[in-house]
Write a protein that holds these residues in place. Structure first.
Motif, short mmCIF file in Angstrom:
data_model
loop_
_atom_site.label_atom_id
_atom_site.label_comp_id
_atom_site.label_asym_id
_atom_site.label_seq_id
_atom_site.Cartn_x
_atom_site.Cartn_y
_atom_site.Cartn_z
N TRP A 50 -38.13 4.26 11.10
CA TRP A 50 -39.12 5.33 11.19
C TRP A 50 -38.72 6.52 10.32
O TRP A 50 -39.55 7.11 9.63
CB TRP A 50 -39.33 5.76 12.64
N ILE A 51 -37.47 6.89 10.33
CA ILE A 51 -36.99 8.02 9.53
C ILE A 51 -37.13 7.70 8.04
O ILE A 51 -37.55 8.55 7.24
CB ILE A 51 -35.52 8.36 9.88
N LYS A 52 -36.81 6.47 7.65
CA LYS A 52 -36.97 6.08 6.24
C LYS A 52 -38.43 6.12 5.83
O LYS A 52 -38.76 6.58 4.74
CB LYS A 52 -36.39 4.69 6.00
N PHE A 53 -39.31 5.64 6.70
CA PHE A 53 -40.73 5.67 6.38
C PHE A 53 -41.23 7.10 6.25
O PHE A 53 -41.94 7.44 5.31
CB PHE A 53 -41.52 4.93 7.47
N ARG A 54 -40.85 7.95 7.20
CA ARG A 54 -41.36 9.33 7.23
C ARG A 54 -40.80 10.19 6.09
O ARG A 54 -41.51 11.03 5.54
CB ARG A 54 -41.01 9.96 8.58
N HIS A 55 -39.54 10.01 5.75
CA HIS A 55 -38.90 10.91 4.78
C HIS A 55 -38.77 10.32 3.37
O HIS A 55 -38.46 11.07 2.44
CB HIS A 55 -37.52 11.33 5.29
N ILE A 56 -38.99 9.03 3.21
CA ILE A 56 -38.88 8.43 1.87
C ILE A 56 -40.22 7.83 1.43
O ILE A 56 -40.72 8.15 0.35
CB ILE A 56 -37.78 7.35 1.84
N THR A 57 -40.81 6.98 2.26
CA THR A 57 -42.02 6.28 1.85
C THR A 57 -43.22 7.20 1.76
O THR A 57 -43.93 7.20 0.75
CB THR A 57 -42.32 5.12 2.83
N LEU A 58 -43.48 7.97 2.81
CA LEU A 58 -44.65 8.86 2.80
C LEU A 58 -44.62 9.89 1.67
O LEU A 58 -45.63 10.07 0.98
CB LEU A 58 -44.82 9.55 4.15
N PRO A 59 -43.51 10.60 1.43
CA PRO A 59 -43.50 11.49 0.26
C PRO A 59 -43.65 10.75 -1.06
O PRO A 59 -44.19 11.28 -2.02
CB PRO A 59 -42.14 12.18 0.35
N GLY A 60 -43.19 9.51 -1.11
CA GLY A 60 -43.31 8.72 -2.34
C GLY A 60 -44.73 8.32 -2.67
O GLY A 60 -45.11 8.21 -3.84
N ILE A 61 -45.55 8.08 -1.64
CA ILE A 61 -46.93 7.67 -1.89
C ILE A 61 -47.92 8.83 -1.74
O ILE A 61 -49.12 8.63 -1.85
CB ILE A 61 -47.35 6.50 -0.98
N PRO A 75 -48.73 11.36 -3.81
CA PRO A 75 -49.64 11.59 -4.93
C PRO A 75 -50.79 10.59 -4.99
O PRO A 75 -51.93 10.95 -5.28
CB PRO A 75 -48.75 11.47 -6.17
N ILE A 76 -50.52 9.33 -4.66
CA ILE A 76 -51.57 8.32 -4.66
C ILE A 76 -52.55 8.58 -3.54
O ILE A 76 -53.77 8.47 -3.70
CB ILE A 76 -50.95 6.92 -4.55
N THR A 77 -52.03 8.96 -2.38
CA THR A 77 -52.89 9.29 -1.24
C THR A 77 -53.78 10.47 -1.57
O THR A 77 -54.97 10.49 -1.22
CB THR A 77 -52.02 9.60 -0.01
N PHE A 78 -53.24 11.46 -2.24
CA PHE A 78 -54.02 12.63 -2.64
C PHE A 78 -55.13 12.25 -3.62
O PHE A 78 -56.27 12.70 -3.48
CB PHE A 78 -53.10 13.69 -3.25
N PHE A 79 -54.82 11.41 -4.59
CA PHE A 79 -55.82 10.97 -5.56
C PHE A 79 -56.95 10.22 -4.86
O PHE A 79 -58.13 10.45 -5.13
CB PHE A 79 -55.18 10.08 -6.62
#
Length: 107
Positions: A13-24, A26-30
């Motif tokens: 969960w910590i890896k998803f919240r702090h690495i994956t979500l910030p990584g995607i 820009p794509i989510t914003f687009f």
């Protein structure tokens, strides 16, 4: 980054919240911006399915623009509606860009 987080003892969960979500983010914003623009310009579904619906219940602003221009032949008012729609889309997109500074991370 995932290996370093695993070495540091981070769970999934910590890896998803702090690495994956910030990584995607820009794509989510687009996708958010383009989907909102597309939703505000939606026309085809409403003209095919209901043509404004009973008592204009499914009339969108773009469908109203179309009927004003091509059924009532009021091109001046239709042009004003088009400018209004463009202005509303611009304002919503600007709000999204200003709010994105808090949650979109470009690394």
């Amino acid at each position: 980054m995932y290996e370093a987080a695993t070495v540091d003892g981070a769970g999934s969960w910590i890896k998803f919240r702090h690495i994956t979500l910030p990584g995607i983010s820009p794509i989510t914003f687009f996708i958010l911006v383009t989907s909102l623009i597309g939703a505000l310009q939606d026309f085809t579904r409403f003209i095919i399915m209901t043509a404004g619906g009973p008592n204009y219940s499914t009339t969108t602003i773009v469908y109203y623009l179309y009927t004003t221009a091509f059924q009532y032949n009021d091109m001046g008012f239709a042009s004003a509606i088009a400018w209004f729609v463009g202005f509303i889309i611009m304002i919503i997109t600007l709000i999204n860009f200003l709010a994105s500074k808090k949650w979109v991370h470009y690394n």
